[in-house]
Design a protein around this motif. Structure first.
Motif, short mmCIF file in Angstrom:
data_model
loop_
_atom_site.label_atom_id
_atom_site.label_comp_id
_atom_site.label_asym_id
_atom_site.label_seq_id
_atom_site.Cartn_x
_atom_site.Cartn_y
_atom_site.Cartn_z
N SER A 62 0.83 -1.20 0.00
CA SER A 62 0.00 0.00 0.00
C SER A 62 0.86 1.25 0.00
CB SER A 62 -0.92 0.00 1.22
OG SER A 62 -1.67 1.19 1.30
N ALA A 63 1.95 1.24 0.79
CA ALA A 63 2.85 2.40 0.84
C ALA A 63 3.46 2.68 -0.53
CB ALA A 63 3.96 2.15 1.87
N TYR A 64 3.92 1.64 -1.21
CA TYR A 64 4.53 1.82 -2.53
C TYR A 64 3.50 2.23 -3.58
CZ TYR A 64 9.16 0.26 -1.14
OH TYR A 64 10.39 0.19 -0.56
N VAL A 65 2.32 1.64 -3.50
CA VAL A 65 1.26 1.99 -4.45
C VAL A 65 0.87 3.45 -4.28
CG1 VAL A 65 -1.17 1.64 -5.00
CG2 VAL A 65 0.35 -0.32 -4.81
N ARG A 66 0.67 3.88 -3.03
CA ARG A 66 0.29 5.27 -2.77
C ARG A 66 1.39 6.24 -3.20
NH1 ARG A 66 -3.88 6.39 0.92
NH2 ARG A 66 -5.06 4.54 1.50
N GLY A 67 2.63 5.79 -3.15
CA GLY A 67 3.74 6.63 -3.60
C GLY A 67 3.96 6.58 -5.10
N GLY A 68 3.11 5.86 -5.81
CA GLY A 68 3.22 5.78 -7.26
C GLY A 68 4.30 4.82 -7.73
N LEU A 69 4.86 4.03 -6.82
CA LEU A 69 5.94 3.10 -7.17
C LEU A 69 5.34 1.72 -7.42
CD1 LEU A 69 8.41 4.31 -4.39
CD2 LEU A 69 8.39 5.01 -6.80
N LEU A 70 4.69 1.58 -8.55
CA LEU A 70 3.93 0.35 -8.84
C LEU A 70 4.84 -0.84 -9.14
CD1 LEU A 70 1.08 1.94 -10.99
CD2 LEU A 70 0.96 1.20 -8.61
N GLU A 71 5.94 -0.59 -9.83
CA GLU A 71 6.86 -1.69 -10.13
C GLU A 71 7.43 -2.27 -8.85
OE1 GLU A 71 7.31 -3.07 -13.07
OE2 GLU A 71 5.83 -1.65 -13.88
N GLU A 72 7.80 -1.36 -7.91
CA GLU A 72 8.33 -1.81 -6.63
C GLU A 72 7.26 -2.59 -5.84
OE1 GLU A 72 10.71 1.79 -7.85
OE2 GLU A 72 8.64 1.08 -7.98
N ALA A 73 6.01 -2.15 -5.96
CA ALA A 73 4.92 -2.85 -5.29
C ALA A 73 4.77 -4.27 -5.83
CB ALA A 73 3.61 -2.07 -5.46
N LEU A 74 4.90 -4.42 -7.15
CA LEU A 74 4.83 -5.75 -7.75
C LEU A 74 5.99 -6.63 -7.30
CD1 LEU A 74 3.74 -4.98 -11.44
CD2 LEU A 74 2.44 -6.27 -9.73
N GLU A 75 7.17 -6.00 -7.12
CA GLU A 75 8.33 -6.73 -6.65
C GLU A 75 8.10 -7.26 -5.23
OE1 GLU A 75 11.86 -8.61 -6.34
OE2 GLU A 75 10.96 -7.79 -8.17
N LEU A 76 7.42 -6.47 -4.41
CA LEU A 76 7.09 -6.91 -3.05
C LEU A 76 6.17 -8.12 -3.08
CD1 LEU A 76 6.59 -3.53 -1.17
CD2 LEU A 76 8.25 -5.30 -0.58
#
Length: 784
Positions: free
Chosen positions: A322-336
């Motif tokens: 959620s933190a990465y998604v809200r920060g617009g870091l979608l690729e990093e969110a997928l990596e998580l």
């Protein structure tokens, strides 16, 4: 009519203008008519300490006779039970204490075995006895309240409380706390707070458990942080020391306002007080950082958590994602998500829904659908939050047929719409400027039994302001205040957004000051609205000065603020400032969303910077963004002003082939492209298509034809268009008549211009004398 036929429901407004999409009144009536409202899933702050949890019920305190009665009650059908006949043998106890013990044990056991109705029947049987007060002393009253709360029968609690007091029962702190908790567990937060206040007025001092329940309620209500801390101070002043649960609850209270500084301070206070953070603590802190769009800090919490021997769970990773998604870091969110699987932690419905929502918000619809399909393939059943995200995605794109398909999915999956579903519908219709539908959905929501919450009112304020109904938006805000509901951060942000749309920057500054005075900490959305207020109020200098504070770091900068700078500078045609904000966004490694990219495309299109526009378009395609109607409208605009003007219609055809619905701007742009190049036949063809698409031509549409005819000295045709538009109920504006008199004057036909104005009342019976005077002055100024 396709949507209506699909659900076989009546339209909201049978006589509404044809430009409105056909949306059913009882949009999801068939889904709600047989189900009551369900509260949203709540995050548990700690596990039960009951040692018997998960084990069969046993009570060594029941007498043999009590055991026999309990066995009979639990193994018989409720309909065939005569409570009086079964319980009468208990009266043979030689002492009331034995009877009281048996009554308590039987009620507890029935509640444990999910036989709440029988437990209530036993309770009522005792209350009918003359000696009921000693029999129900101790824990029986709190137990029955808990059973009623679990069964959702909170509407009966006020009458029960009054009846008990009238019967001579002393309502102690345990009973009061049970009442308060029953209200809270059913989402009746205001009732919880009111009863908490009454409890203290009656001279009953709250315990630590009572305070913990109310603090949790404050967090759910989004109470201002000042009120939360005031309650903690009152608690300490009574000599009640916080425990680990209290600190966990307080950290969770920081989520709604994204109060990460306060959460970190609480985390440190907890350690200084001698408490060791547990998994609940870490997950709550992670969630705060998630809501605050601070993924790096969230990752540090994860490392500390693992160092202290706590293995991450789904909840942990969901907060991180959620933190990465809200920060617009979608690729990093997928990596998580990949890391989760590698650690043997299976992504759940919240994992997938968070990612789906992130891609939807970024405008990457195809990737959002791909996540949904992956979720289904993994055997993970979607919940109502998943469906709400899909409703929002299709609704905001104007794809109402797809939106209705999602409703069909809700039915198939045995889900029930919740308060968020209704709020999402209100937001969707508000986003599309459909104020009648907003009002209709709000009525249907109440009719379906849903009580509007603070979020509903916040959504209504936003929806009405987006529809241009500023007065209605402010009326909703006034009703919130009159109802005694304290505005929270979301309320203030909704009001600020409404003020910003009207360019009311002075009022926006006052609201910001009010927030700070009320100790409601502004966030990036607050400051983004202030930027919009400056931009829409044409206060460019103030906007630029505020931008410098953002760039310098005087104001804490998040992705939202930089994206807003791109948007407002683009709207004001400030190319250099727009590019600066966009480059700063990229320099900080923040992925642009579809709105940001559309803003860049819009300003490049207006500046006829075709190469730059193509760069942005290619970037969108390469990075999985789904072009929206705004994207295509910007491209149509660019080509309509170029030599390759026919390409604007090609783009219009592409929009239709993709199943999207062009809006009035789309058709007006193509009409302009043909009129500008003297292709009136093609312009008239597009005009007909526009009407066939149930879009009512506006003054811009007609003015385009009038200006073109007048510039070609075809004044008869121009005046015929004026006559036609008035007949169609479209009121001419200053540009309508300026086009005609200006071209008369440019062609040295001032006499004709004066004659036109003199006879204007015959053409337009509603034209004012002030307009006649203005046009005559305009002709005089253009006289050579």
């Amino acid at each position: 009519m396709e949507i209506v036929e699909k659900v076989a429901l009546p339209l909201l407004l049978p006589n509404s203008p044809p430009s409105r999409p056909n949306i059913p009144t009882t949009l999801i009536h068939d889904l709600t008519s047989t189900s009551s409202p369900h509260p949203r899933r709540r995050i548990s702050l700690g596990k039960s300490s009951d040692p018997n949890r998960g084990k069969p019920w046993s009570s060594p305190h029941l007498s043999p006779q009590g055991h026999q009665i309990l066995h009979f009650l639990t193994h018989s059908h409720s309909d065939s039970i005569n409570i009086d006949h079964i319980l009468r043998p208990l009266c043979d106890h030689p002492h009331p204490a034995y009877l009281s013990s048996d009554i308590l044990g039987i009620i507890k056991a029935l509640g444990f075995n999910n036989k709440g109705d029988l437990a209530l029947a036993v309770f009522r049987w005792v209350r009918r006895r003359d000696d009921c007060v000693p029999l129900l002393s101790g824990s029986a009253i709190p137990v029955i309240i808990k059973i009623m709360g679990k069964a959702g029968r909170v509407s009966s609690l006020p009458s029960l409380l009054l009846a008990l007091q009238n019967d001579g029962f002393q309502i102690d702190v345990y009973a009061y706390t049970s009442f308060i908790n029953a209200y809270a567990s059913n989402g009746r937060y205001r009732d919880s707070v009111n009863l908490f206040n009454k409890m203290q007025q009656d001279g009953c001092a709250p315990t630590l458990i009572t305070y913990n329940v109310i603090l949790n309620v404050y967090g759910k209500m989004g109470m201002p942080w000042s009120k939360v801390t005031a309650l903690v101070d009152a608690m300490k002043s009574r000599g009640v020391a916080p425990d680990l649960y209290t600190y966990n609850t307080l950290i969770s209270c920081c989520r709604r306002g994204a109060l990460y500084v306060e959460a970190v301070n609480l985390f440190q206070q907890m350690k200084l007080a001698g408490f060791t953070p547990d998994k609940v603590t870490y997950n709550a802190l992670l969630d705060v950082f998630g809501k605050s769009r601070r993924p790096q800090e969230a990752m540090r919490v994860l490392k500390e958590m693992e160092t202290n021997g706590f293995s991450p769970t789904n909840v942990t990773y969901n907060s991180l994602i959620s933190a990465y998604v809200r920060g617009g870091l979608l690729e990093e969110a997928l990596e998580l998500k990949t890391q989760m699987v590698e650690k043997g932690i299976q992504p759940d419905v919240f994992t997938y829904t968070t990612l789906l929502s992130g891609f939807e918000k970024a405008g990457k619809d195809e990737l959002a659908i791909k996540i949904f399909e992956e979720m289904r393939a993994a055997g993970c059943k979607p919940n109502i939050c998943t469906f709400n995200a899909l409703i929002k995605m299709h609704g905001n794109r104007g794809k109402f047929a797809n939106m209705m398909q999602v409703f069909e999915e809700i039915k198939v999956c045995n889900c029930s719409p919740d308060i968020v579903t209704w709020n999402t519908l209100l937001a969707v219709f508000g986003q599309n400027g459909m104020d009648s539908e907003v009002s209709g959905i709000f009525k249907e929501m109440k009719r379906a039994g849903f009580v509007p919450e603070r979020d509903t009112f916040n959504t209504l304020i936003s929806a009405y302001s987006r529809c241009g109904s500023f007065d209605q938006a402010m009326a909703v805000y006034k009703s919130v205040l009159e109802a005694g509901v304290a505005p929270d951060l979301s309320t203030y942000n909704a009001v600020l957004a409404a003020l910003a749309r009207g360019g009311l920057w002075e009022q926006a500054e006052k609201v910001l000051a009010e927030m700070k005075d009320g100790q409601c900490k502004p966030n990036e959305l607050t400051y983004a609205s202030l930027l919009h207020a400056y931009a829409n109020g044409k206060e460019i200098e103030r906007m630029n000065a505020f931008a410098e504070e953002i760039y310098s770091g005087s104001i804490e900068t998040h992705a939202v603020l930089l994206k807003t700078l791109v948007l407002v500078n683009s709207k004001n045609d400030l190319l250099i400032e727009t590019e600066r904000a966009f480059l700063e966004l990229r320099r900080r490694g923040i992925s642009p969303d579809i709105t940001t990219l559309n803003s860049m495309l819009s300003i490049y299109g207006r500046k006829q910077m075709v190469a730059k526009s193509n760069e942005i378009l290619n970037f969108m395609y390469e990075n999985g963004f789904t072009p929206s109607l705004t994207t295509y409208n910007s491209l149509m605009y660019m080509y309509s002003r170029s030599e390759n003007f026919q390409k604007s219609e090609e783009i219009l055809r592409d929009v239709l082939e993709r199943g999207m619905k062009p809006d009035r701007i789309s058709y007006n742009t193509v009409i302009y492209a043909y009129c500008r190049n003297g292709r009136m036949k093609e312009a008239s063809r597009i005009f007909s298509e526009m009407k066939d698409a149930a879009l009512v031509p506006d003054v811009v549409t007609y003015n385009t034809f009038i200006a073109t005819y007048a510039s070609d000295s075809m004044f008869v045709e121009a005046i015929d268009v004026v006559r036609y538009m008035i007949k169609q109920g479209c009121k001419p504006d200053q540009n309508t008549y300026n086009s005609i008199v200006d071209w008369y004057c440019k062609l040295n036909q001032q006499d004709e211009a004066n004659r036109f104005v003199k006879n204007l009342s015959n053409l337009d019976p509603h034209v004012s004398k002030e307009e006649d005077r203005r046009l005559l002055e305009r002709i005089a100024q253009m006289w050579p």
